[in-house]
Design an enzyme around this catalytic site. Structure first.
Site: not given
Ligand code: TYM
Length: 334
Positions: A115, A197, A200
């Site tokens: 990032k 990966k 979004k």
């Molecule tokens: P975020 O918002 O990037 O993504 C949300 C969830 O989607 C999963 N994910 C994917 N899984 C499979 N293939 C992909 N291409 C893919 N892209 C995203 C992510 O692994 C996630 O589970 N840091 C986290 C948000 C967060 C969080 C937490 C998660 C903040 N606090 C506490 C769990 C527990 C994040 O940026 O997710």
């Protein structure tokens, strides 16, 4: 820990329109825990501002992410659905955990490196300490299990290290959480560069299939998906594009990769891509419909936000008062 049920926590950032990666890797798996666990599913708006956001869009996406949680099957009466910034203990514990997280540990986070390369003009302190806030999210609720995609594994391991470190200094304070990473779908890849990966925030719309894309858009994106030069539909390391499509198909249908391979054996790539696109578009149709219905009733969404925040707040307060006492903060009686 605070009632007899064990706790599940997970979060999604409202930082872009959600993709089938978010869906297959995380959200659609969430409802499986609702009966057995006390589940907290959070829209982590505080994490989202580590990258510059347009305020109106952030607000809209926060509602949308909550509505998507529900459209993907999360019943607000069986799960605590809430917005991170509505529960101030996340920021409070986040700061405290900053003081138990090492500079070296944060420097090794691959997501920080990625990032900061992408946002070279805004490498802010929040982007750096992001994993400590994520640890706070999880540890506040005495979480046992965290369902996430594979990209969050490193952050989760750090959350465990922080919990163990804190417990060692002050005695048992936090449950040390385990990750729950699905066997299939933990890393859905970009349709344009299947070695990366699906993200979004990707600026190439053809690379990303969004949960709310129209059927036509979804099929068009799959038609353009990068494959390779031969014509075999098999799951193999040297065929990342085809393997990614097979994975997506298998996740959407519940068929195994072997079953999917057998089904498409002998089919040309063009027809295969259309078949996967149609399966995804049709599979997501009920989510889109339910989402539209929910978004039409903002007052209802606000009621859910309020109910979730109150429930989360009650339990977060208990952990915080324990943490404050252990650290040696003074207390005043209200
Ligand atoms: P975020 O918002 O990037 O993504 C949300 C969830 O989607 C999963 N994910 C994917 N899984 C499979 N293939 C992909 N291409 C893919 N892209 C995203 C992510 O692994 C996630 O589970 N840091 C986290 C948000 C967060 C969080 C937490 C998660 C903040 N606090 C506490 C769990 C527990 C994040 O940026 O997710």
């Amino acid at each position: 820990m605070y009632n007899d049920k064990k706790v599940v926590f997970s979060g999604v950032q409202p930082s872009g329109n959600l993709t089938i990666g978010n869906y297959l890797g995380a959200i659609r798996n969430f409802s499986a825990f609702s009966d057995e666990y006390h589940c907290y599913y959070c829209v982590v708006d505080m994490h989202a501002i580590t990258v510059r956001q347009n305020p109106a869009e952030l607000r809209r996406r926060t509602y949308e992410t909550l509505a998507l949680y529900m459209a993907c099957g999360l019943d607000p009466d069986k799960n605590t659905l809430f917005i991170q910034s509505h529960v101030p203990q996340h920021a409070e514990l986040g700061w405290i955990l900053d003081c138990y997280t090492m500079f070296g540990e944060l420097s090794r986070m691959t997501q920080f490196k990625d990032k900061s390369a992408k946002n070279a003009d805004n490498i802010n302190a929040g982007l750096f300490t992001y994993p400590a806030l994520m640890a706070a999210d999880i540890l506040l609720y005495q979480t046992e299990l965290v369902p996430v995609g594979i990209d969050q594994k490193q952050h989760l391991e750090l959350a465990r290290d922080i919990a163990n470190r804190f417990n060692q200094v002050y005695g048992e304070t936090f449950v040390v959480p385990e990750g729950y990473i699905p066997r299939e779908g933990a890393k859905i890849c970009s349709l344009q560069d299947p070695t990366k990966k699906m993200s979004k925030s990707d600026t190439n719309e053809n690379a990303v299939v969004r949960i709310l894309d129209t059927k036509d858009d979804i099929i068009r994106k799959f038609k353009r998906a990068v494959t390779d030069s031969d014509n075999r539909i098999i799951f193999a390391e040297d065929k990342p594009g085809i393997s990614n499509l097979l994975t997506i198909y298998s996740c959407m249908t519940g068929k195994t990769i072997e079953e999917a391979q057998a089904q498409f054996n002998g089919m040309g790539y063009g027809d295969f891509k259309i078949a996967v696109g149609e399966t995804v578009a049709d599979g997501l149709a009920p989510v889109r419909e339910e989402f539209a219905r929910l978004m039409a009733d903002k007052a209802y969404l606000e009621q859910i936000m309020k109910q979730g925040a109150e429930e989360a707040y009650r339990n977060a307060r208990r952990t915080m008062s324990k943490v404050r006492r252990k650290i040696g903060f003074t207390e005043i009686k209200h």
